[in-house]
Design a protein around this motif. Structure first.
Motif, PDB file in Angstrom:
ATOM      1  N   MET A   1      39.606 -43.892  34.179  1.00  0.00           N
ATOM      2  CA  MET A   1      39.336 -45.132  33.482  1.00  0.00           C
ATOM      3  C   MET A   1      39.366 -44.903  31.969  1.00  0.00           C
ATOM      4  SD  MET A   1      38.847 -47.747  35.251  1.00  0.00           S
ATOM      5  CE  MET A   1      38.272 -48.503  36.693  1.00  0.00           C
ATOM      6  N   ALA A   2      39.762 -45.923  31.285  1.00  0.00           N
ATOM      7  CA  ALA A   2      39.834 -45.832  29.832  1.00  0.00           C
ATOM      8  C   ALA A   2      38.486 -46.110  29.178  1.00  0.00           C
ATOM      9  CB  ALA A   2      40.871 -46.809  29.305  1.00  0.00           C
ATOM     10  N   PHE A   3      37.631 -46.823  29.851  1.00  0.00           N
ATOM     11  CA  PHE A   3      36.328 -47.203  29.299  1.00  0.00           C
ATOM     12  C   PHE A   3      35.268 -46.416  30.057  1.00  0.00           C
ATOM     13  CE2 PHE A   3      32.780 -49.980  28.303  1.00  0.00           C
ATOM     14  CZ  PHE A   3      33.093 -50.437  27.039  1.00  0.00           C
ATOM     15  N   SER A   4      34.503 -45.603  29.364  1.00  0.00           N
ATOM     16  CA  SER A   4      33.578 -44.672  30.012  1.00  0.00           C
ATOM     17  C   SER A   4      32.304 -45.359  30.509  1.00  0.00           C
ATOM     18  CB  SER A   4      33.202 -43.566  29.036  1.00  0.00           C
ATOM     19  OG  SER A   4      32.261 -42.694  29.610  1.00  0.00           O
ATOM     20  N   ILE A   5      31.839 -44.929  31.672  1.00  0.00           N
ATOM     21  CA  ILE A   5      30.574 -45.414  32.234  1.00  0.00           C
ATOM     22  C   ILE A   5      29.387 -44.919  31.406  1.00  0.00           C
ATOM     23  CG2 ILE A   5      30.306 -43.463  33.814  1.00  0.00           C
ATOM     24  CD1 ILE A   5      29.322 -47.078  34.612  1.00  0.00           C
ATOM     25  N   PHE A  34      36.256 -60.773  28.315  1.00  0.00           N
ATOM     26  CA  PHE A  34      36.089 -59.386  27.902  1.00  0.00           C
ATOM     27  C   PHE A  34      37.294 -58.960  27.083  1.00  0.00           C
ATOM     28  CE2 PHE A  34      34.389 -55.163  28.206  1.00  0.00           C
ATOM     29  CZ  PHE A  34      35.489 -54.351  28.120  1.00  0.00           C
ATOM     30  N   CYS A  35      37.056 -58.466  25.882  1.00  0.00           N
ATOM     31  CA  CYS A  35      38.125 -57.942  25.019  1.00  0.00           C
ATOM     32  C   CYS A  35      37.689 -56.580  24.490  1.00  0.00           C
ATOM     33  CB  CYS A  35      38.394 -58.876  23.851  1.00  0.00           C
ATOM     34  SG  CYS A  35      38.949 -60.498  24.333  1.00  0.00           S
ATOM     35  N   PHE A  36      38.576 -55.599  24.618  1.00  0.00           N
ATOM     36  CA  PHE A  36      38.279 -54.242  24.180  1.00  0.00           C
ATOM     37  C   PHE A  36      39.375 -53.769  23.242  1.00  0.00           C
ATOM     38  CE2 PHE A  36      38.761 -49.581  25.445  1.00  0.00           C
ATOM     39  CZ  PHE A  36      37.841 -49.142  24.523  1.00  0.00           C
ATOM     40  N   ASP A  37      38.984 -53.347  22.046  1.00  0.00           N
ATOM     41  CA  ASP A  37      39.917 -52.779  21.077  1.00  0.00           C
ATOM     42  C   ASP A  37      39.559 -51.307  20.892  1.00  0.00           C
ATOM     43  OD1 ASP A  37      41.567 -52.056  19.018  1.00  0.00           O
ATOM     44  OD2 ASP A  37      41.091 -53.786  17.771  1.00  0.00           O
ATOM     45  N   PRO A  38      40.327 -50.403  21.517  1.00  0.00           N
ATOM     46  CA  PRO A  38      39.987 -48.981  21.444  1.00  0.00           C
ATOM     47  C   PRO A  38      40.175 -48.375  20.057  1.00  0.00           C
ATOM     48  CG  PRO A  38      42.054 -49.288  22.614  1.00  0.00           C
ATOM     49  CD  PRO A  38      41.509 -50.645  22.343  1.00  0.00           C
ATOM     50  N   GLU A  39      41.050 -48.956  19.245  1.00  0.00           N
ATOM     51  CA  GLU A  39      41.255 -48.425  17.897  1.00  0.00           C
ATOM     52  C   GLU A  39      40.046 -48.684  17.005  1.00  0.00           C
ATOM     53  OE1 GLU A  39      44.880 -49.980  16.345  1.00  0.00           O
ATOM     54  OE2 GLU A  39      46.112 -48.889  17.783  1.00  0.00           O
ATOM     55  N   LEU A  40      39.419 -49.849  17.171  1.00  0.00           N
ATOM     56  CA  LEU A  40      38.245 -50.190  16.364  1.00  0.00           C
ATOM     57  C   LEU A  40      36.934 -49.849  17.066  1.00  0.00           C
ATOM     58  CD1 LEU A  40      39.364 -53.693  15.049  1.00  0.00           C
ATOM     59  CD2 LEU A  40      39.444 -51.517  13.851  1.00  0.00           C
ATOM     60  N   ASN A  41      37.026 -49.389  18.324  1.00  0.00           N
ATOM     61  CA  ASN A  41      35.834 -49.138  19.142  1.00  0.00           C
ATOM     62  C   ASN A  41      34.936 -50.367  19.168  1.00  0.00           C
ATOM     63  OD1 ASN A  41      36.494 -46.606  20.035  1.00  0.00           O
ATOM     64  ND2 ASN A  41      35.466 -45.568  18.364  1.00  0.00           N
ATOM     65  N   HIS A  57      27.714 -65.211  23.661  1.00  0.00           N
ATOM     66  CA  HIS A  57      28.745 -64.385  23.043  1.00  0.00           C
ATOM     67  C   HIS A  57      28.152 -63.022  22.701  1.00  0.00           C
ATOM     68  CE1 HIS A  57      31.658 -67.608  22.672  1.00  0.00           C
ATOM     69  NE2 HIS A  57      30.623 -68.404  22.398  1.00  0.00           N
ATOM     70  N   VAL A  58      28.891 -61.980  23.039  1.00  0.00           N
ATOM     71  CA  VAL A  58      28.429 -60.600  22.847  1.00  0.00           C
ATOM     72  C   VAL A  58      29.452 -59.837  22.010  1.00  0.00           C
ATOM     73  CG1 VAL A  58      27.828 -58.456  24.031  1.00  0.00           C
ATOM     74  CG2 VAL A  58      27.242 -60.646  25.073  1.00  0.00           C
ATOM     75  N   ASN A  59      28.985 -59.118  21.002  1.00  0.00           N
ATOM     76  CA  ASN A  59      29.812 -58.217  20.192  1.00  0.00           C
ATOM     77  C   ASN A  59      29.140 -56.851  20.173  1.00  0.00           C
ATOM     78  OD1 ASN A  59      32.009 -59.850  19.121  1.00  0.00           O
ATOM     79  ND2 ASN A  59      30.379 -61.004  18.126  1.00  0.00           N
ATOM     80  N   ILE A  60      29.909 -55.819  20.496  1.00  0.00           N
ATOM     81  CA  ILE A  60      29.367 -54.458  20.561  1.00  0.00           C
ATOM     82  C   ILE A  60      30.292 -53.513  19.817  1.00  0.00           C
ATOM     83  CG2 ILE A  60      28.728 -52.545  22.081  1.00  0.00           C
ATOM     84  CD1 ILE A  60      28.253 -54.635  24.286  1.00  0.00           C
ATOM     85  N   THR A  61      29.702 -52.661  18.987  1.00  0.00           N
ATOM     86  CA  THR A  61      30.442 -51.598  18.315  1.00  0.00           C
ATOM     87  C   THR A  61      30.071 -50.279  18.980  1.00  0.00           C
ATOM     88  OG1 THR A  61      30.371 -52.823  16.252  1.00  0.00           O
ATOM     89  CG2 THR A  61      30.941 -50.499  16.107  1.00  0.00           C
ATOM     90  N   LEU A  62      31.088 -49.568  19.455  1.00  0.00           N
ATOM     91  CA  LEU A  62      30.869 -48.312  20.160  1.00  0.00           C
ATOM     92  C   LEU A  62      30.958 -47.151  19.186  1.00  0.00           C
ATOM     93  CD1 LEU A  62      33.197 -49.063  23.199  1.00  0.00           C
ATOM     94  CD2 LEU A  62      30.725 -49.384  23.067  1.00  0.00           C
ATOM     95  N   THR A  67      27.943 -43.762  22.804  1.00  0.00           N
ATOM     96  CA  THR A  67      26.754 -44.533  22.459  1.00  0.00           C
ATOM     97  C   THR A  67      27.161 -45.889  21.876  1.00  0.00           C
ATOM     98  OG1 THR A  67      26.678 -43.564  20.255  1.00  0.00           O
ATOM     99  CG2 THR A  67      25.362 -42.479  21.977  1.00  0.00           C
ATOM    100  N   VAL A  68      26.213 -46.809  21.879  1.00  0.00           N
ATOM    101  CA  VAL A  68      26.399 -48.112  21.258  1.00  0.00           C
ATOM    102  C   VAL A  68      25.789 -48.050  19.868  1.00  0.00           C
ATOM    103  CG1 VAL A  68      25.785 -50.549  21.382  1.00  0.00           C
ATOM    104  CG2 VAL A  68      26.392 -49.319  23.467  1.00  0.00           C
ATOM    105  N   VAL A  69      26.614 -48.262  18.849  1.00  0.00           N
ATOM    106  CA  VAL A  69      26.148 -48.198  17.460  1.00  0.00           C
ATOM    107  C   VAL A  69      25.455 -49.495  17.084  1.00  0.00           C
ATOM    108  CG1 VAL A  69      26.888 -47.986  15.064  1.00  0.00           C
ATOM    109  CG2 VAL A  69      27.966 -46.596  16.819  1.00  0.00           C
ATOM    110  N   ASP A  70      26.079 -50.612  17.437  1.00  0.00           N
ATOM    111  CA  ASP A  70      25.554 -51.915  17.061  1.00  0.00           C
ATOM    112  C   ASP A  70      25.946 -52.924  18.121  1.00  0.00           C
ATOM    113  OD1 ASP A  70      24.293 -53.823  15.460  1.00  0.00           O
ATOM    114  OD2 ASP A  70      26.142 -54.308  14.387  1.00  0.00           O
TER     115      ASP A  70
END
Length: 140
Positions: A1-5, A34-41, A57-62, A67-70
């Protein structure tokens, strides 16, 4: 998987209730977008509220080390940990494949099989009773 558990595991660690609520939300198809941008994490999405006709609405910075930064959510607990953010992280693990990551399909395999051309006669040989049939015209 591209998105880690591990993003989800690190986010819900120590909070059994948050873990259970996020699992139930994903199982009940409450993740609407669900939208995931791996370049911007960066991950963003929309999660249906559990008991109301409302979505958040949810926004998450990885960050590094899974870990979740924000993270921000429109719900009451949106500035802290909420199950909507945890649901987005779990949904990402279960539904994002390697082909969802931009340009991953361009990478070539280490060893590609050699290309062979197959003719139509090889693919679809004529039946044996018609193979030797020849057309003849009888003139009267």
């Amino acid at each position: 998987m591209a998105f880690s558990i591990l993003y989800w595991l690190n986010y819900v660690s120590g909070t059994k209730k948050l873990q259970q609520k996020s699992e139930l939300a994903v199982k009940a198809d409450h993740v609407l977008k669900f939208c995931f941008d791996p370049e911007l994490n960066h991950v963003q999405g929309r999660v249906q509220a559990s008991m109301r006709d409302r979505s958040y609405h949810v926004n998450i910075t990885l960050g590094e080390n899974n870990t979740v930064v924000d993270g921000i959510c429109d719900c009451v607990n949106g500035q802290d940990k909420c199950h909507h953010k945890a649901s987005i992280l779990l949904y990402g693990y279960k539904n994002v494949s390697k082909t969802d990551v931009r340009a991953s399909w361009i990478q070539h395999p280490k060893r590609a099989p050699s290309k062979q051309t197959t003719t139509m006669e090889e693919l679809f040989p004529p039946p044996p009773n018609i193979a030797n049939y020849s057309y003849a015209m009888d003139c009267i």
